[in-house]
Write a protein that holds these residues in place. Structure first.
Motif, PDB file in Angstrom:
ATOM      1  N   MET A   1      23.373  49.616  14.855  1.00  0.00           N
ATOM      2  CA  MET A   1      23.507  49.027  13.530  1.00  0.00           C
ATOM      3  C   MET A   1      22.409  47.994  13.277  1.00  0.00           C
ATOM      4  SD  MET A   1      26.044  50.534  12.125  1.00  0.00           S
ATOM      5  CE  MET A   1      26.477  49.455  10.776  1.00  0.00           C
ATOM      6  N   ARG A   2      22.022  47.268  14.357  1.00  0.00           N
ATOM      7  CA  ARG A   2      20.982  46.260  14.184  1.00  0.00           C
ATOM      8  C   ARG A   2      19.678  46.897  13.721  1.00  0.00           C
ATOM      9  NH1 ARG A   2      19.857  42.524  19.217  1.00  0.00           N
ATOM     10  NH2 ARG A   2      21.999  41.902  18.724  1.00  0.00           N
ATOM     11  N   ASP A   3      19.430  48.134  14.124  1.00  0.00           N
ATOM     12  CA  ASP A   3      18.194  48.804  13.728  1.00  0.00           C
ATOM     13  C   ASP A   3      18.076  48.892  12.213  1.00  0.00           C
ATOM     14  OD1 ASP A   3      17.514  49.131  16.347  1.00  0.00           O
ATOM     15  OD2 ASP A   3      18.211  51.208  16.472  1.00  0.00           O
ATOM     16  N   LYS A   4      19.200  49.093  11.536  1.00  0.00           N
ATOM     17  CA  LYS A   4      19.156  49.192  10.075  1.00  0.00           C
ATOM     18  C   LYS A   4      18.711  47.876   9.466  1.00  0.00           C
ATOM     19  CE  LYS A   4      22.633  52.851   9.665  1.00  0.00           C
ATOM     20  NZ  LYS A   4      23.943  53.235   9.097  1.00  0.00           N
ATOM     21  N   LEU A   5      19.178  46.774  10.029  1.00  0.00           N
ATOM     22  CA  LEU A   5      18.746  45.472   9.536  1.00  0.00           C
ATOM     23  C   LEU A   5      17.257  45.272   9.744  1.00  0.00           C
ATOM     24  CD1 LEU A   5      19.172  42.596   8.525  1.00  0.00           C
ATOM     25  CD2 LEU A   5      19.862  41.943  10.836  1.00  0.00           C
ATOM     26  N   LEU A   6      16.779  45.665  10.918  1.00  0.00           N
ATOM     27  CA  LEU A   6      15.362  45.485  11.204  1.00  0.00           C
ATOM     28  C   LEU A   6      14.505  46.344  10.304  1.00  0.00           C
ATOM     29  CD1 LEU A   6      15.406  45.267  15.099  1.00  0.00           C
ATOM     30  CD2 LEU A   6      15.456  43.435  13.401  1.00  0.00           C
ATOM     31  N   ILE A   7      14.987  47.545   9.954  1.00  0.00           N
ATOM     32  CA  ILE A   7      14.253  48.402   9.026  1.00  0.00           C
ATOM     33  C   ILE A   7      14.092  47.710   7.685  1.00  0.00           C
ATOM     34  CG2 ILE A   7      14.395  50.531   7.660  1.00  0.00           C
ATOM     35  CD1 ILE A   7      15.699  51.832  10.140  1.00  0.00           C
ATOM     36  N   ALA A   8      15.200  47.121   7.203  1.00  0.00           N
ATOM     37  CA  ALA A   8      15.155  46.446   5.909  1.00  0.00           C
ATOM     38  C   ALA A   8      14.236  45.240   5.961  1.00  0.00           C
ATOM     39  CB  ALA A   8      16.560  46.012   5.491  1.00  0.00           C
ATOM     40  N   LEU A   9      14.308  44.465   7.049  1.00  0.00           N
ATOM     41  CA  LEU A   9      13.504  43.258   7.132  1.00  0.00           C
ATOM     42  C   LEU A   9      12.040  43.543   7.407  1.00  0.00           C
ATOM     43  CD1 LEU A   9      15.855  40.841   9.086  1.00  0.00           C
ATOM     44  CD2 LEU A   9      15.289  40.828   6.661  1.00  0.00           C
ATOM     45  N   ALA A  10      11.734  44.720   7.911  1.00  0.00           N
ATOM     46  CA  ALA A  10      10.333  45.059   8.149  1.00  0.00           C
ATOM     47  C   ALA A  10       9.549  45.022   6.856  1.00  0.00           C
ATOM     48  CB  ALA A  10      10.226  46.438   8.797  1.00  0.00           C
ATOM     49  N   GLY A  11      10.162  45.478   5.789  1.00  0.00           N
ATOM     50  CA  GLY A  11       9.506  45.427   4.489  1.00  0.00           C
ATOM     51  C   GLY A  11       9.269  44.006   4.029  1.00  0.00           C
ATOM     52  N   LEU A  12      10.173  43.099   4.407  1.00  0.00           N
ATOM     53  CA  LEU A  12      10.014  41.723   4.001  1.00  0.00           C
ATOM     54  C   LEU A  12       8.815  41.081   4.678  1.00  0.00           C
ATOM     55  CD1 LEU A  12      13.749  40.657   4.063  1.00  0.00           C
ATOM     56  CD2 LEU A  12      12.343  41.117   2.073  1.00  0.00           C
ATOM     57  N   ALA A  13       8.534  41.488   5.886  1.00  0.00           N
ATOM     58  CA  ALA A  13       7.351  40.968   6.556  1.00  0.00           C
ATOM     59  C   ALA A  13       6.100  41.353   5.787  1.00  0.00           C
ATOM     60  CB  ALA A  13       7.278  41.496   7.984  1.00  0.00           C
TER      61      ALA A  13
ATOM     62  N   TYR B   1      25.813  35.827   1.387  1.00  0.00           N
ATOM     63  CA  TYR B   1      25.568  37.266   1.281  1.00  0.00           C
ATOM     64  C   TYR B   1      24.093  37.608   1.030  1.00  0.00           C
ATOM     65  CZ  TYR B   1      30.245  39.210   1.786  1.00  0.00           C
ATOM     66  OH  TYR B   1      31.455  39.626   2.297  1.00  0.00           O
ATOM     67  N   TYR B   2      23.199  36.840   1.635  1.00  0.00           N
ATOM     68  CA  TYR B   2      21.787  37.207   1.644  1.00  0.00           C
ATOM     69  C   TYR B   2      21.431  37.800   3.003  1.00  0.00           C
ATOM     70  CZ  TYR B   2      20.752  35.086  -2.851  1.00  0.00           C
ATOM     71  OH  TYR B   2      20.711  34.807  -4.194  1.00  0.00           O
ATOM     72  N   LEU B   3      20.267  38.435   3.074  1.00  0.00           N
ATOM     73  CA  LEU B   3      19.814  39.014   4.332  1.00  0.00           C
ATOM     74  C   LEU B   3      19.509  37.895   5.314  1.00  0.00           C
ATOM     75  CD1 LEU B   3      19.008  41.181   2.033  1.00  0.00           C
ATOM     76  CD2 LEU B   3      17.425  42.042   3.745  1.00  0.00           C
ATOM     77  N   THR B   4      20.082  37.975   6.492  1.00  0.00           N
ATOM     78  CA  THR B   4      19.874  36.927   7.482  1.00  0.00           C
ATOM     79  C   THR B   4      18.640  37.210   8.338  1.00  0.00           C
ATOM     80  OG1 THR B   4      20.799  35.841   9.427  1.00  0.00           O
ATOM     81  CG2 THR B   4      21.513  38.104   9.002  1.00  0.00           C
ATOM     82  N   PRO B   5      17.851  36.178   8.652  1.00  0.00           N
ATOM     83  CA  PRO B   5      16.679  36.369   9.515  1.00  0.00           C
ATOM     84  C   PRO B   5      16.978  36.136  10.992  1.00  0.00           C
ATOM     85  CG  PRO B   5      16.608  34.184   8.558  1.00  0.00           C
ATOM     86  CD  PRO B   5      17.855  34.832   8.032  1.00  0.00           C
ATOM     87  N   VAL B   6      18.245  35.964  11.335  1.00  0.00           N
ATOM     88  CA  VAL B   6      18.611  35.566  12.694  1.00  0.00           C
ATOM     89  C   VAL B   6      19.256  36.730  13.443  1.00  0.00           C
ATOM     90  CG1 VAL B   6      20.030  33.965  14.051  1.00  0.00           C
ATOM     91  CG2 VAL B   6      18.897  33.169  11.956  1.00  0.00           C
ATOM     92  N   THR B   7      18.849  36.920  14.688  1.00  0.00           N
ATOM     93  CA  THR B   7      19.421  37.983  15.510  1.00  0.00           C
ATOM     94  C   THR B   7      20.863  37.650  15.899  1.00  0.00           C
ATOM     95  OG1 THR B   7      18.597  36.963  17.539  1.00  0.00           O
ATOM     96  CG2 THR B   7      17.179  38.602  16.477  1.00  0.00           C
ATOM     97  N   GLY B   8      21.654  38.688  16.108  1.00  0.00           N
ATOM     98  CA  GLY B   8      23.007  38.507  16.608  1.00  0.00           C
ATOM     99  C   GLY B   8      24.049  38.172  15.560  1.00  0.00           C
TER     100      GLY B   8
END
Length: 377
Positions: free
Chosen positions: A1-13, A316-323
């Motif tokens: 599930m974490r992979d989905k978050l990282l996919i979304a945040l990759a665009g933010l980078a 309810y915003y995208l979090t930049p923190v792992t875990g």
């Protein structure tokens, strides 16, 4: 599930990287001397944080105060990037921050302030605990490859905030121009949010847009103003018009809709068919900040997954923190399953990272948009 978050945040980078060019960003080179906000001694005393509205729960600040003994002034006085910049610039030019230790601004503004010499770089030893919990996709953005001066507070999406009782069929940016919603539409004073969405409604990829494309979108907005279609240009205060029922549709930010639902469950964030704009807001330490040690204590505290989960569960915003997802799942929080907090790539498939206007026409674009939102043209 974490992979989905990282996919979304990759665009933010990438979003942060795009903000590195353009003459309105101080020419892309640091103009002032580099200062380091050194943490001297143990964190104590007073902390002054300037942030946007609807960004923190009611418990984090008092719990931080109880744990650390630091007294916090947490002020929601950031409504618009340019407005807070204009307010602070006379102080920053004098090497003063107005007592502020942390200011939260969007990635492009963080770059602008840094290039002008208005921000200090981090004390690497003091900020290390927070950086250790930063999601990998946001660790090396182009505007700040080593995260020397910026640390994401939250990331998010710009799309449509809709009162579905008044406007039940709205699902496109183009709907803001529908005559049946005349006088019931607000859009943001943030150039890099509003204009790219209008371009997307015209089938234009903001990442490939020319200066003429930006200006044409501004002209379309001007026509909507002249006809009375648009009610207003606002910063975060568009939420007031939505809460009062004066506006039925707003170009707005994803997490705000959740806060508005507390009083009106008909208000929702609607992902436009054309897609959203992805961005990050960043904690920065301005020159003249009186208590850097307390600033680092705050950053490290809110980057602990359990503490960040409490914040994410509220805003309810995208979090930049792992875990954080795991923490929310343990608590049984619905935020763990929300596409606003952990969007999948399918949810954001048509979204664009926040663009900057073309460098060769940015001054004209900024001037035309400012004239429009202030009623000068």
């Amino acid at each position: 599930m974490r992979d989905k978050l990282l996919i979304a945040l990759a665009g933010l980078a990438l979003s942060v990287g795009l903000a590195a060019c353009g003459s309105d960003l101080g020419g892309g080179e640091r103009e002032g001397d580099v200062q380091v906000a050194t943490a001297e001694g143990d964190a104590s005393g007073d902390l002054f944080v300037s942030n946007w509205p609807f960004y923190i729960d009611k418990n984090t600040v008092p719990e931080f105060e109880d744990k650390t003994g630091i007294s916090v002034t947490y002020k929601e006085d950031v409504d618009d990037n340019n407005v807070i910049f204009t307010k602070l610039q006379p102080l920053l030019q004098q090497g003063e921050s107005g007592g502020r230790d942390i200011v939260v601004v969007t990635d492009w503004m963080a770059k602008k302030m840094y290039d002008l010499g208005y921000l200090q770089e981090f004390d690497e030893e003091a900020i290390a605990p927070a950086k250790a919990n930063l999601v990998p996709s946001l660790q090396s953005p182009s505007i700040d490859p080593d995260r020397k001066y910026s640390l994401p507070w939250q990331s998010g999406m710009t799309g449509l905030v809709v009162n579905t009782a008044d406007a039940p069929d709205v699902d496109e940016i183009a709907d803001i121009f529908d005559p049946k919603y005349k006088g019931k539409v607000t859009v943001l004073t943030e150039l890099r949010d509003t204009v790219p969405l209008v371009m997307k409604s015209e089938g234009i990829d903001p990442a490939e847009a020319t200066g003429d494309d930006w200006l044409a979108a501004i002209d379309k907005l001007r026509e909507a103003v002249d006809s009375g279609q648009l009610r207003d240009f606002t910063g975060n205060s568009y939420t007031n018009a939505m809460a009062r029922g004066d506006a039925s549709i707003a170009i707005g930010w994803s997490g705000d809709a959740i806060q508005l639902q507390a009083d009106n469950p008909d208000i929702e964030f609607v992902m436009p068919n054309e897609g959203c704009i992805l961005w990050s807001d960043n904690m920065v330490i301005p020159v003249g900040a009186p208590n850097p040690a307390a600033a680092y204590e705050w950053m490290n505290y809110v980057y602990e997954p359990a503490n960040q989960a409490q914040i994410a569960d509220y805003n309810y915003y995208l979090t930049p923190v792992t875990g954080v997802k795991e923490e929310l799942e343990k608590q049984g929080s619905p935020a763990a399953k929300s596409p606003l907090v952990f969007p999948t790539d399918s949810f954001t498939k048509n979204c664009s990272t926040q663009p900057d206007p073309p460098a060769d026409s940015v001054e004209e674009i900024e001037r035309e948009f400012q004239s429009l939102i202030t009623g000068g043209g």
